[in-house]
Scaffold this motif. Structure first.
Motif, PDB file in Angstrom:
ATOM      1  N   GLY A 110     -54.870 -12.336  -5.086  1.00  0.00           N
ATOM      2  CA  GLY A 110     -55.279 -11.800  -4.032  1.00  0.00           C
ATOM      3  C   GLY A 110     -57.038 -11.201  -4.195  1.00  0.00           C
ATOM      4  O   GLY A 110     -57.713 -11.049  -3.194  1.00  0.00           O
ATOM      5  N   THR A 111     -57.240 -10.750  -5.344  1.00  0.00           N
ATOM      6  CA  THR A 111     -58.579 -10.250  -5.802  1.00  0.00           C
ATOM      7  C   THR A 111     -59.370 -11.162  -6.572  1.00  0.00           C
ATOM      8  O   THR A 111     -60.490 -11.019  -6.253  1.00  0.00           O
ATOM      9  N   GLY A 112     -58.534 -12.164  -7.202  1.00  0.00           N
ATOM     10  CA  GLY A 112     -59.354 -13.163  -7.793  1.00  0.00           C
ATOM     11  C   GLY A 112     -58.782 -13.458  -9.406  1.00  0.00           C
ATOM     12  O   GLY A 112     -58.815 -12.207 -10.138  1.00  0.00           O
ATOM     13  N   LEU A 113     -58.950 -14.600  -9.802  1.00  0.00           N
ATOM     14  CA  LEU A 113     -58.648 -14.688 -10.999  1.00  0.00           C
ATOM     15  C   LEU A 113     -59.680 -14.820 -12.029  1.00  0.00           C
ATOM     16  O   LEU A 113     -60.701 -15.262 -11.534  1.00  0.00           O
ATOM     17  N   PRO A 114     -59.287 -14.365 -13.425  1.00  0.00           N
ATOM     18  CA  PRO A 114     -60.419 -14.691 -14.343  1.00  0.00           C
ATOM     19  C   PRO A 114     -60.954 -16.158 -14.282  1.00  0.00           C
ATOM     20  O   PRO A 114     -59.955 -16.887 -14.219  1.00  0.00           O
ATOM     21  N   PHE A 115     -62.109 -16.418 -14.297  1.00  0.00           N
ATOM     22  CA  PHE A 115     -62.746 -17.592 -14.522  1.00  0.00           C
ATOM     23  C   PHE A 115     -62.035 -18.746 -13.478  1.00  0.00           C
ATOM     24  O   PHE A 115     -61.755 -19.700 -13.243  1.00  0.00           O
ATOM     25  N   SER A 116     -62.325 -17.981 -12.154  1.00  0.00           N
ATOM     26  CA  SER A 116     -61.771 -18.909 -10.786  1.00  0.00           C
ATOM     27  C   SER A 116     -63.090 -18.920  -9.829  1.00  0.00           C
ATOM     28  O   SER A 116     -63.973 -19.912 -10.019  1.00  0.00           O
ATOM     29  N   LEU A 117     -63.193 -18.081  -9.023  1.00  0.00           N
ATOM     30  CA  LEU A 117     -64.022 -18.507  -7.591  1.00  0.00           C
ATOM     31  C   LEU A 117     -65.084 -17.175  -7.447  1.00  0.00           C
ATOM     32  O   LEU A 117     -64.981 -16.086  -7.968  1.00  0.00           O
ATOM     33  N   ASN A 118     -66.092 -17.391  -7.258  1.00  0.00           N
ATOM     34  CA  ASN A 118     -67.285 -16.562  -6.707  1.00  0.00           C
ATOM     35  C   ASN A 118     -66.856 -16.001  -5.334  1.00  0.00           C
ATOM     36  O   ASN A 118     -65.675 -16.144  -4.775  1.00  0.00           O
ATOM     37  N   ALA A 119     -67.565 -15.081  -4.895  1.00  0.00           N
ATOM     38  CA  ALA A 119     -67.125 -14.133  -3.714  1.00  0.00           C
ATOM     39  C   ALA A 119     -66.831 -15.188  -2.491  1.00  0.00           C
ATOM     40  O   ALA A 119     -65.871 -15.111  -1.939  1.00  0.00           O
ATOM     41  N   ARG A 120     -68.054 -16.029  -2.210  1.00  0.00           N
ATOM     42  CA  ARG A 120     -68.085 -16.901  -1.203  1.00  0.00           C
ATOM     43  C   ARG A 120     -66.912 -17.976  -1.290  1.00  0.00           C
ATOM     44  O   ARG A 120     -66.193 -18.319  -0.361  1.00  0.00           O
ATOM     45  N   GLN A 121     -66.602 -18.454  -2.448  1.00  0.00           N
ATOM     46  CA  GLN A 121     -65.458 -19.491  -2.567  1.00  0.00           C
ATOM     47  C   GLN A 121     -64.205 -18.808  -2.224  1.00  0.00           C
ATOM     48  O   GLN A 121     -62.960 -19.506  -1.748  1.00  0.00           O
ATOM     49  N   LEU A 122     -63.910 -17.604  -3.038  1.00  0.00           N
ATOM     50  CA  LEU A 122     -62.663 -16.918  -2.640  1.00  0.00           C
ATOM     51  C   LEU A 122     -62.510 -16.470  -1.440  1.00  0.00           C
ATOM     52  O   LEU A 122     -61.229 -16.651  -0.752  1.00  0.00           O
ATOM     53  N   HIS A 123     -63.531 -16.087  -0.374  1.00  0.00           N
ATOM     54  CA  HIS A 123     -63.407 -15.857   0.856  1.00  0.00           C
ATOM     55  C   HIS A 123     -62.877 -17.327   1.628  1.00  0.00           C
ATOM     56  O   HIS A 123     -62.075 -17.110   2.648  1.00  0.00           O
ATOM     57  N   SER A 124     -63.488 -18.376   1.253  1.00  0.00           N
ATOM     58  CA  SER A 124     -63.239 -19.602   1.853  1.00  0.00           C
ATOM     59  C   SER A 124     -61.941 -20.101   1.325  1.00  0.00           C
ATOM     60  O   SER A 124     -61.068 -20.567   2.140  1.00  0.00           O
ATOM     61  N   TRP A 125     -61.397 -19.760   0.325  1.00  0.00           N
ATOM     62  CA  TRP A 125     -60.089 -20.417  -0.111  1.00  0.00           C
ATOM     63  C   TRP A 125     -58.934 -19.483   0.623  1.00  0.00           C
ATOM     64  O   TRP A 125     -57.787 -19.930   1.214  1.00  0.00           O
ATOM     65  N   TRP A 126     -59.430 -18.160   0.980  1.00  0.00           N
ATOM     66  CA  TRP A 126     -58.357 -17.146   1.815  1.00  0.00           C
ATOM     67  C   TRP A 126     -58.069 -17.719   3.086  1.00  0.00           C
ATOM     68  O   TRP A 126     -57.053 -17.841   3.690  1.00  0.00           O
ATOM     69  N   HIS A 127     -59.355 -18.082   3.673  1.00  0.00           N
ATOM     70  CA  HIS A 127     -59.059 -18.562   5.373  1.00  0.00           C
ATOM     71  C   HIS A 127     -58.950 -20.013   5.528  1.00  0.00           C
ATOM     72  O   HIS A 127     -58.531 -20.207   6.437  1.00  0.00           O
ATOM     73  N   PHE A 128     -59.206 -21.015   4.402  1.00  0.00           N
ATOM     74  CA  PHE A 128     -59.133 -22.152   4.851  1.00  0.00           C
ATOM     75  C   PHE A 128     -58.362 -23.128   3.791  1.00  0.00           C
ATOM     76  O   PHE A 128     -58.160 -24.434   4.020  1.00  0.00           O
ATOM     77  N   ALA A 129     -57.663 -22.553   2.736  1.00  0.00           N
ATOM     78  CA  ALA A 129     -57.377 -23.552   1.872  1.00  0.00           C
ATOM     79  C   ALA A 129     -55.894 -22.626   1.318  1.00  0.00           C
ATOM     80  O   ALA A 129     -55.531 -23.095   0.336  1.00  0.00           O
ATOM     81  N   GLY A 130     -55.409 -21.819   2.360  1.00  0.00           N
ATOM     82  CA  GLY A 130     -53.962 -21.430   2.109  1.00  0.00           C
ATOM     83  C   GLY A 130     -53.924 -20.250   1.469  1.00  0.00           C
ATOM     84  O   GLY A 130     -52.475 -19.760   1.259  1.00  0.00           O
ATOM     85  N   GLY A 131     -54.935 -19.580   0.980  1.00  0.00           N
ATOM     86  CA  GLY A 131     -54.771 -18.414   0.334  1.00  0.00           C
ATOM     87  C   GLY A 131     -54.032 -17.182   1.234  1.00  0.00           C
ATOM     88  O   GLY A 131     -53.099 -16.429   0.493  1.00  0.00           O
ATOM     89  N   ARG A 132     -54.461 -16.965   2.273  1.00  0.00           N
ATOM     90  CA  ARG A 132     -53.871 -16.069   3.066  1.00  0.00           C
ATOM     91  C   ARG A 132     -52.403 -15.962   3.427  1.00  0.00           C
ATOM     92  O   ARG A 132     -51.706 -15.183   3.188  1.00  0.00           O
ATOM     93  N   GLU A 133     -51.886 -17.193   3.431  1.00  0.00           N
ATOM     94  CA  GLU A 133     -50.688 -17.608   3.755  1.00  0.00           C
ATOM     95  C   GLU A 133     -49.747 -17.253   2.533  1.00  0.00           C
ATOM     96  O   GLU A 133     -48.734 -16.691   2.867  1.00  0.00           O
ATOM     97  N   ILE A 134     -50.299 -17.626   1.530  1.00  0.00           N
ATOM     98  CA  ILE A 134     -49.436 -17.502   0.048  1.00  0.00           C
ATOM     99  C   ILE A 134     -49.432 -16.193  -0.169  1.00  0.00           C
ATOM    100  O   ILE A 134     -48.172 -15.733  -0.603  1.00  0.00           O
ATOM    101  N   ILE A 135     -50.224 -15.434  -0.120  1.00  0.00           N
ATOM    102  CA  ILE A 135     -50.408 -14.113  -0.653  1.00  0.00           C
ATOM    103  C   ILE A 135     -49.627 -13.127   0.204  1.00  0.00           C
ATOM    104  O   ILE A 135     -48.872 -12.411  -0.067  1.00  0.00           O
ATOM    105  N   ASN A 136     -49.866 -13.324   1.473  1.00  0.00           N
ATOM    106  CA  ASN A 136     -49.254 -12.541   2.527  1.00  0.00           C
ATOM    107  C   ASN A 136     -47.683 -13.045   2.547  1.00  0.00           C
ATOM    108  O   ASN A 136     -46.780 -11.998   2.815  1.00  0.00           O
ATOM    109  N   ASP A 137     -47.286 -14.082   2.123  1.00  0.00           N
ATOM    110  CA  ASP A 137     -45.804 -14.244   2.143  1.00  0.00           C
ATOM    111  C   ASP A 137     -45.152 -13.471   0.909  1.00  0.00           C
ATOM    112  O   ASP A 137     -44.262 -13.252   1.110  1.00  0.00           O
ATOM    113  N   VAL A 138     -46.056 -13.306  -0.091  1.00  0.00           N
ATOM    114  CA  VAL A 138     -45.472 -12.484  -1.176  1.00  0.00           C
ATOM    115  C   VAL A 138     -45.474 -10.876  -0.635  1.00  0.00           C
ATOM    116  O   VAL A 138     -44.472 -10.451  -0.788  1.00  0.00           O
ATOM    117  N   LEU A 139     -46.415 -10.574   0.211  1.00  0.00           N
ATOM    118  CA  LEU A 139     -46.690  -9.304   0.169  1.00  0.00           C
ATOM    119  C   LEU A 139     -45.523  -8.973   1.446  1.00  0.00           C
ATOM    120  O   LEU A 139     -45.085  -7.559   1.444  1.00  0.00           O
TER     121      LEU A 139
END
Length: 362
Positions: A110-139
């Motif tokens: 939810g914060t970002g992995l080492p060697f993963s995505l920059n700010a824009r990419q992480l924001h895009s993953w959250w909204h358009f590639a399933g990140g929000r649903e995956i992390i909020n299912d855990v929360l």
């Protein structure tokens, strides 16, 4: 006759308008929430993001939705912010999810992995590639949900009391570092320490820490790290764009009227943009000031970066093998990264590289 009908219709429309406004206002109840931040008031950008979000909520609801922002220690400590939301002590918190990988390693993404995505990419993953649903299912298992509310951009590698030239120089290094980045470095012999921001300077001054990373030049300058450690390293490969969240008690979120949920979703997005833009505006100036005050800039060697990447991949394989939630989030992020990096390489990276190389000529 037509004129009289028009005026009659206009009068009815005006009367309807006078009725509609109070009806809308009456549908917006007065709500008072408390928000606990993981960051001290002295860090006006990252703490200020929570204040900015609260301001947006008040403005968008004609002050009917008031959120009072508290600093660490006023209600709970900075590393206990999510716990306070989970048990209902506060309605919400502004915090990075990687502080809570002890509960569930997948939250680190939810914060970002080492060697993963920059700010824009992480924001895009959250909204358009399933990140929000995956992390909020855990929360949801912790009685929480979350909304994106801030990003630091790529962070610095931190201040070190001695130079770090080889992988062997990392062995035994007591390093303040949060999230999964600490677990990666532990494979290389580092002794990671997760401390709240206000506790870092005294530990570095006493020598109980050898190095510390936080965000970037603007905050590092405020925290005074240069006074006790002069070598300033880049890049912070563990946080290519650290995303922060508004973590909300699930029951309190469900109780909100739909229009308040919609307003909150937009207010957090606006605060997210405010934080990233503010850091972009102030980090360069702070870096120049610190270099002028004696900071010695260094970059991690290719050997250290390669060893760290290898250790990161080993850690992710281990976590994926034993944790289904982590594997689901990791596989999602890797698939997204494989899609997005070629595009960034072709266009964004090429443009940025050219502009950096030709700066002063344009």
């Amino acid at each position: 006759m037509k004129r009289r009908n028009f005026l009659k219709g206009a009068g009815l429309a005006a009367a309807a308008g006078t009725v509609a406004a109070p009806a809308i206002a009456q549908s917006m109840p007065e709500i008072r929430w408390r928000l606990t931040s993981s960051f001290p008031k002295s860090l006006d950008t990252i703490f200020g993001t929570a204040q900015t979000f609260a301001k947006y909520m008040a403005e968008a609801t004609d002050n009917k939705f008031q959120i009072q922002v508290f600093a660490p220690g006023e209600i709970v400590g900075g590393l206990q912010a999510m716990d306070a939301v989970q048990n209902g002590s506060v309605e919400c918190a502004h915090t990075p999810l990687y502080y809570y990988i002890g509960k569930e390693p997948a939250l680190g993404m939810g914060t970002g992995l080492p060697f993963s995505l920059n700010a824009r990419q992480l924001h895009s993953w959250w909204h358009f590639a399933g990140g929000r649903e995956i992390i909020n299912d855990v929360l949801a298992r912790y009685n929480c949900t979350s909304l994106v509310c801030g990003n630091s951009g790529a962070q610095m590698g931190g201040f070190f009391r001695k130079e770090i030239n080889t992988v062997d120089d990392l062995k035994g290094l007591k390093f303040r570092i949060g999230g999964l980045g600490g677990q990666v470095l532990a494979k290389l012999g580092v002794v990671p320490q997760q401390l709240a921001p206000g506790d870092v300077y005294p530990a570095l001054e006493r020598g109980t820490l050898d190095a510390a990373e936080f965000v970037g030049p603007y905050d590092d300058e405020k925290l005074g790290f240069l006074k006790v450690a002069k070598y300033y390293y880049a890049p912070g490969w563990w946080e290519g764009g650290a995303m922060l969240h508004l973590v909300v008690n699930q029951q309190k979120w469900n109780e909100l009227p739909k229009q308040y949920q919609a307003i909150m979703s937009q207010a957090t997005e606006a605060a997210n943009n405010w934080m990233l833009a503010k850091y972009d505006a102030v980090n360069g100036q702070a870096l120049r000031r610190m270099v002028g005050a004696g900071a010695e800039l260094r970059t991690f060697s290719p050997a250290i970066l390669e060893a760290s990447l290898k250790a990161a991949n080993e850690l992710y394989a281990e976590l994926s093998a034993k944790n289904a939630d982590f594997k689901k989030a990791y596989d999602s992020m890797v698939a997204y990264r494989s899609d997005v990096l070629p595009w960034f390489q072709l266009n964004e990276y090429a443009f940025d590289t050219f502009m950096i190389r030709t700066r002063g000529r344009a």
